[in-house]
Design a protein around this motif. Sequence first.
Motif, mmCIF file in Angstrom:
data_model
loop_
_atom_site.group_PDB
_atom_site.id
_atom_site.type_symbol
_atom_site.label_atom_id
_atom_site.label_comp_id
_atom_site.label_asym_id
_atom_site.label_seq_id
_atom_site.Cartn_x
_atom_site.Cartn_y
_atom_site.Cartn_z
ATOM 1 N N ARG A 220 0.832 -1.214 0.000
ATOM 2 C CA ARG A 220 0.000 0.000 0.000
ATOM 3 C C ARG A 220 0.866 1.264 0.000
ATOM 4 O O ARG A 220 0.643 2.184 -0.788
ATOM 5 N N GLU A 221 1.864 1.300 0.870
ATOM 6 C CA GLU A 221 2.718 2.486 0.948
ATOM 7 C C GLU A 221 3.613 2.622 -0.273
ATOM 8 O O GLU A 221 3.893 3.732 -0.728
ATOM 9 N N ALA A 263 10.001 10.424 13.104
ATOM 10 C CA ALA A 263 8.615 9.964 13.230
ATOM 11 C C ALA A 263 7.657 11.158 13.289
ATOM 12 O O ALA A 263 6.622 11.170 12.605
ATOM 13 N N LYS A 264 8.001 12.146 14.088
ATOM 14 C CA LYS A 264 7.139 13.330 14.193
ATOM 15 C C LYS A 264 7.038 14.054 12.861
ATOM 16 O O LYS A 264 5.963 14.491 12.448
ATOM 17 N N ASP A 273 3.510 0.991 16.250
ATOM 18 C CA ASP A 273 2.429 0.523 15.394
ATOM 19 C C ASP A 273 3.025 0.190 14.026
ATOM 20 O O ASP A 273 3.537 1.088 13.338
ATOM 21 N N PRO A 274 2.991 -1.068 13.611
ATOM 22 C CA PRO A 274 3.682 -1.457 12.369
ATOM 23 C C PRO A 274 3.170 -0.731 11.137
ATOM 24 O O PRO A 274 3.949 -0.365 10.251
ATOM 25 N N ILE A 278 5.640 1.617 8.934
ATOM 26 C CA ILE A 278 5.876 1.385 7.505
ATOM 27 C C ILE A 278 5.500 2.625 6.707
ATOM 28 O O ILE A 278 6.224 3.029 5.786
ATOM 29 N N GLU A 279 4.401 3.254 7.079
ATOM 30 C CA GLU A 279 3.983 4.483 6.401
ATOM 31 C C GLU A 279 5.037 5.578 6.567
ATOM 32 O O GLU A 279 5.417 6.251 5.605
ATOM 33 N N GLY A 280 5.530 5.754 7.800
ATOM 34 C CA GLY A 280 6.544 6.768 8.057
ATOM 35 C C GLY A 280 7.850 6.465 7.362
ATOM 36 O O GLY A 280 8.504 7.367 6.811
ATOM 37 N N GLY A 281 8.255 5.192 7.371
ATOM 38 C CA GLY A 281 9.500 4.804 6.716
ATOM 39 C C GLY A 281 9.439 5.022 5.217
ATOM 40 O O GLY A 281 10.398 5.502 4.604
#
Length: 378
Positions: A220-221, A263-264, A273-274, A278-281
């Motif tokens: 998805r990401e 992250a921020k 939260d995985p 994953i979205e942040g990475g």
Amino acid sequence: MHSNISKMARHLRLKLKPSSLAFRLSVTGLAMLPVLPLHAISAKKEISQYSEVINNNKLTVVSVKSPNTVFDNGQSLHGFGYDLMRKYAKSLNVELDFKIVKDNAIALQLVADGKASMALTNAPLEAIEEKNLSFFSATCGNMNALEQNGLDSTISLAVSNATDPIAQTATGFTCKAKEDGSIDQLASFYNHNIVEPEAWDLIERNLKLRMPIYQASFQREAEKYDLDWHVLAAMGYQESYLKPNSISPTGVRGLMMLTNNTAKAMGVTNRNDPSQSIEGGAKYFDSLLSQYDGIALPDRAWYALVAYNMGPNALSTIQRKVQAQGNNPNEWINVYSYLKSNQSANSKYKQAVQYVTRIRAYLEHIQINHAEPEEIEV
């Protein structure tokens, strides 16, 4: 004289077609000048492959996927042989048209039919001869560089005619690459043994156990940012072995091991939260790719990975040092060589080298063992 020529040809793993009498090699081994009677050329096309390449501004190379030729990471191609051909095309000041085909028979036939400039191949020499093609070592006989890094040393370049200037320029290029250390550096980066052979069984068990849980999030990401999900999965495995509760002594945590500040900045409120991790990475990796958008793929991906690991500022410092040495800071092999050469004095450099080379190895493994079968067009 013919005895000496024969010995030198064997050293370069050069096979002359029946129509060519011999090659006169320069003392440095960087040039080949064909010595032929006129009738030996008459059977060939009036326009050489070399002329076609220069006139069309395009070098067409065909190959089969393998650990020492080429991989397709979804966004671009990469691999020892592919990078070598990129450098060769650049030396000719032409574009590289690199085509992946299903098998060596197709690759060789395309060269025989004049539809490709050359084939980068691990095909048995007998198979090349059957197509009435000429061939020579893609590494100018530097087999040790490949063998020491777990790569197949039999990689060859096959051309339609040994008398064509394309053979002369390609052999001259590969021998120069051997002499200046480029082949050693490329082989080192594409080291097939960067992960210990006995470790792959455990890695595969981990991937089979954890990948199905997070694959949908990776996909998805990846789609959101036009990335290859295999790259994100390889990053996740390198960072945390795909364990969402991982934490390092320095405070980075989560499946993609984000710092609190990163992250921020990426809008992640819970690093454990995985899905968020994953979205942040993915978002952060995409931003790094954009930061190096002046660098061609696949090099851009390696730069972004190093920046993900050690920070963009640290990578900028390294680029300045590379430039101070008189080398292009926007060519990955130069940055990699600097990191590799100085890793004994700087643990962060060693960590960065291991980080990017392991992700490359995981990417290739995941692509081979955890991807849907793909159709390869000729």
